[in-house]
Design an enzyme around this catalytic site. Structure first.
Site, PDB file in Angstrom:
ATOM      1  N   SER A 269       1.086   3.812   3.280  1.00 44.81           N
ATOM      2  CA  SER A 269       0.725   2.416   3.521  1.00 44.81           C
ATOM      3  C   SER A 269      -0.773   2.212   3.271  1.00 44.81           C
ATOM      4  O   SER A 269      -1.271   2.574   2.202  1.00 44.81           O
ATOM      5  CB  SER A 269       1.145   2.018   4.943  1.00 44.81           C
ATOM      6  N   ASP A 361      10.794  -2.756   0.341  1.00 50.89           N
ATOM      7  CA  ASP A 361       9.562  -2.765   1.128  1.00 50.89           C
ATOM      8  C   ASP A 361       9.095  -4.208   1.318  1.00 50.89           C
ATOM      9  O   ASP A 361       8.809  -4.911   0.354  1.00 50.89           O
ATOM     10  CB  ASP A 361       8.493  -1.950   0.395  1.00 50.89           C
ATOM     11  N   HIS A 396       9.663   0.302   4.026  1.00 49.08           N
ATOM     12  CA  HIS A 396       8.237   0.604   3.877  1.00 49.08           C
ATOM     13  C   HIS A 396       7.862   2.009   4.339  1.00 49.08           C
ATOM     14  O   HIS A 396       7.236   2.761   3.590  1.00 49.08           O
ATOM     15  CB  HIS A 396       7.426  -0.435   4.663  1.00 49.08           C
TER      16      HIS A 396
END
Length: 450
Positions: A269, A361, A396
């Protein structure tokens, strides 16, 4: 008289043997149900074979798993199976016909875990103390039942311990030169290839991945960067200056048990963005780079020369919401919406890059980022450095395998409660986590060991 006694003794012995044989047969026929799990002390990323034996033949049974995490919340999963003629069930061979997952999923009871009650689905399962095992109770119930609605008769149960740290792995707290981190070293004197490990926003120091990497033979430095150097009254802001990450990389590189010329960086991330940005600095020369669900630039403006950023929540222009009020941040990370000064100059990349994305995501525009990186590196004559794996139905947070998936998660409580939509669906996300971890370890093997 002696002859007759011997004959009587022989007859008694024959009768006793016949009786004991029948007793043994009846005992076998009525053996207590048994549940086994191998290996006995697995790592979190190892597949476990769970078998039930001496169960009623050709009968429906329900396998249940439950774990209480370190926050005190209970997580559960269950699956419906049918025993065979021998009264056995083998999760590595047999298919679930209902419950938390369907089909042949040897580790479905683990990645299918969900918080109870369902209203707590905004929670994520996080292991804070990696020096203790993750303990799961697995039980077998009679019939196809839904445990939340009523318990069936429990036939047998077993407790399974799964570990992040293999025996002999060392965990060392690091607080020097302003760096806050945890170093994990594999067993033995080394020197070892190594990874600098960066997690994403919304969490402090996460050690799970680094502990596993050390268990696989890599020194790993899990680096904290949230909430540090909040001076000048800039509370709740981050300091992401270049020098901090450069110093952390060099600290790892200079460790006497690390191969200085075999150090990589991995980030998830926002940590993926920081990994990309750090890797292209001239003072840092990693051997390889792994970016999981990372944006191509910074979503926040840098507000001073020291790299401090404004609040992520300060710019909500590109936020969107689903029908449950969960926030999608995805559009905020589209390349066209990122801060110009924060975009990664990927054309300066000098080491192999593994880029992993989930196609559902909802936090990061991973697909668009992958396309941008591919085109930019091609134009720079560096296509050979770029490897991209994209997973349909994955969300994600692509973690090491068999970790429970959270499609939504509590992002923050202050100043207001924000629930983020992470995306992903349980079974496809589980497939992505298992395959991506294999790809990561293979990539590291090629670029850090060979």
């Amino acid at each position: 008289m002696k002859v007759i006694s011997y004959i009587g003794a022989d007859r008694n012995l024959a009768f006793l043997q016949h009786f004991l044989g029948g007793l043994r047969w009846r005992s076998s026929y009525r053996s207590i149900p048994l549940l086994t799990a191998t290996p006995h002390r697995p790592l979190i990323d190892e597949q476990i074979t769970i078998k039930g034996r001496f169960l009623p033949p050709h009968c429906p049974v329900t396998l249940c798993a439950q774990i209480q995490n370190e926050d005190g919340h209970l997580w559960k999963s269950f699956a419906h199976y049918n025993t065979n003629a021998e009264g056995t069930v083998n999760l590595a061979r047999d298919c679930s016909v209902g419950g938390s997952y369907l089909g042949c999923e040897p580790m479905g009871l683990f990645w299918g875990l969900q918080p109870v009650p369902a209203a707590l689905d905004i929670l994520s399962m996080r292991k804070k103390n990696v020096e203790t095992p993750s303990v799961t109770l697995v039980s077998v119930l009679e019939g196809h039942v839904t445990p939340s609605e009523g318990h069936g008769n429990e036939l047998t149960a077993i407790t399974i311990e799964r570990w992040y740290m293999a025996p002999g792995v060392r965990r060392i707290k690091v607080c020097q030169n302003g760096i806050k981190a945890t170093l994990f070293l594999p067993p033995g004197p080394g020197p070892f290839p190594a990874m600098l490990d960066l997690w994403g926003l919304g969490r402090q120091l996460v050690e799970t991945r680094s502990a596993l990497l050390a268990s696989r033979g890599y020194a790993s430095l899990s680096l904290a960067y949230l909430g540090r150097n909040n001076s000048h009254g800039l509370e709740n802001r981050m300091c992401v200056d270049h020098s901090y990450f450069q110093s952390a990389f060099q600290l790892l590189q200079n460790h006497h048990q690390v191969c200085a010329d075999r150090v990589g960086i991995i980030g998830l991330s926002f940590g993926g963005y920081l990994s990309l940005r750090t890797a292209i600095q001239t003072a840092v020369k990693p051997s390889c780079l792994i970016c999981v669900s990372g944006p191509t630039g910074c979503m926040m403006k840098v507000i001073d020369a020291d790299g401090r950023t404004e609040l992520f929540e300060s710019d909500q222009r590109h936020w969107s919401y689903d029908d449950q009020g969960c926030v999608r941040f995805r559009e905020s990370t589209l390349p066209v919406n990122l801060c110009p000064e924060g975009r990664v100059k990927i054309e300066h990349l000098a080491c192999p890059l593994l880029y992993i994305t989930g196609e559902d995501d909802q936090i990061i525009a991973s697909k668009e980022g992958a396309n941008l990186f591919k085109e930019t590196l091609k134009a720079a004559g560096k296509s050979h450095l770029f490897t991209h794996w994209s997973y349909p139905g994955a969300g994600h947070v692509i973690e090491p395998p068999y970790t429970p998936h959270s499609r939504v998660s509590l992002w923050s409580r202050n100043p207001v409660k924000i629930v983020a939509l992470y995306g992903g669906y349980f079974a496809p996300h589980a497939v992505a986590q298992e395959d991506a971890w294999k790809k990561i370890l293979e990539f590291m093997e090629i670029n850090l060991r060979q």
